[in-house]
Design a protein around this motif. Sequence first.
Motif, PDB file in Angstrom:
ATOM      1  N   ASN A   1       0.799  -1.156   0.066  1.00 25.21           N
ATOM      2  CA  ASN A   1       0.093  -0.068   0.142  1.00 25.21           C
ATOM      3  C   ASN A   1       0.841   1.330   0.057  1.00 25.21           C
ATOM      4  O   ASN A   1       0.597   2.301  -0.665  1.00 25.21           O
ATOM      5  CB  ASN A   1      -1.025  -0.060   1.206  1.00 25.21           C
TER       6      ASN A   1
ATOM      7  N   ARG B   1       2.308   1.712  -3.378  1.00 24.39           N
ATOM      8  CA  ARG B   1       1.197   2.408  -4.420  1.00 24.39           C
ATOM      9  C   ARG B   1       0.719   3.653  -4.261  1.00 24.39           C
ATOM     10  O   ARG B   1       0.627   4.649  -4.910  1.00 24.39           O
ATOM     11  CB  ARG B   1      -0.180   1.428  -4.138  1.00 24.39           C
TER      12      ARG B   1
ATOM     13  N   TRP C   1       0.321  -2.487  -6.513  1.00 25.96           N
ATOM     14  CA  TRP C   1      -0.877  -3.168  -6.698  1.00 25.96           C
ATOM     15  C   TRP C   1      -0.688  -4.634  -6.730  1.00 25.96           C
ATOM     16  O   TRP C   1      -0.990  -5.602  -6.196  1.00 25.96           O
ATOM     17  CB  TRP C   1      -1.707  -2.812  -7.903  1.00 25.96           C
TER      18      TRP C   1
END
Length: 159
Positions: free
Chosen positions: A82, A85, A143
């Motif tokens: 995360n 990203r 991702w």
Amino acid sequence: MSVASWALALGLPVFAAWGVTDPLALMGVTYPEEGASSLFQQAVAAVLLAAPVTVVGFGLVRMAWLFNDQAAGLVFTRENANRIRTFGLCLFLGALLTPLAHTLAVLALTIGFPVGSRLLQVSLTSRDFILLSLGGGMAVLGWVMGEASRLAEDMDGIV
């Protein structure tokens, strides 16, 4: 790397805002003989120039936390995916906002100038496209890393 990320996150907006002090580098022209921009106009332009880099700075803070986790041995986790990203999306968004911020900053600096001396500059550079590509690539990488982490957790649950 964590310290470098924090330093960049804090320093980049300051350096971007500092661009207001050099009108020749920012606008390609010097101030007209009638006078320079007011302090309020320069402050508005500085905030506008610092805004896209502040977005990137948020992504750099997330990367600093990623480097801390990696130093602790936590490499392939969902949280790190995360963070990668988020950094990619922040880089992408910062690259999208940069031409708009530059245009508005130049307009804010020259709005009070006499007719014929005002500027409206729109610029897209190869740097903007490179940052867009890098940001998009980092977002996709995050991702994919998140999906790999999810699959690894599923496999651990089965075994």
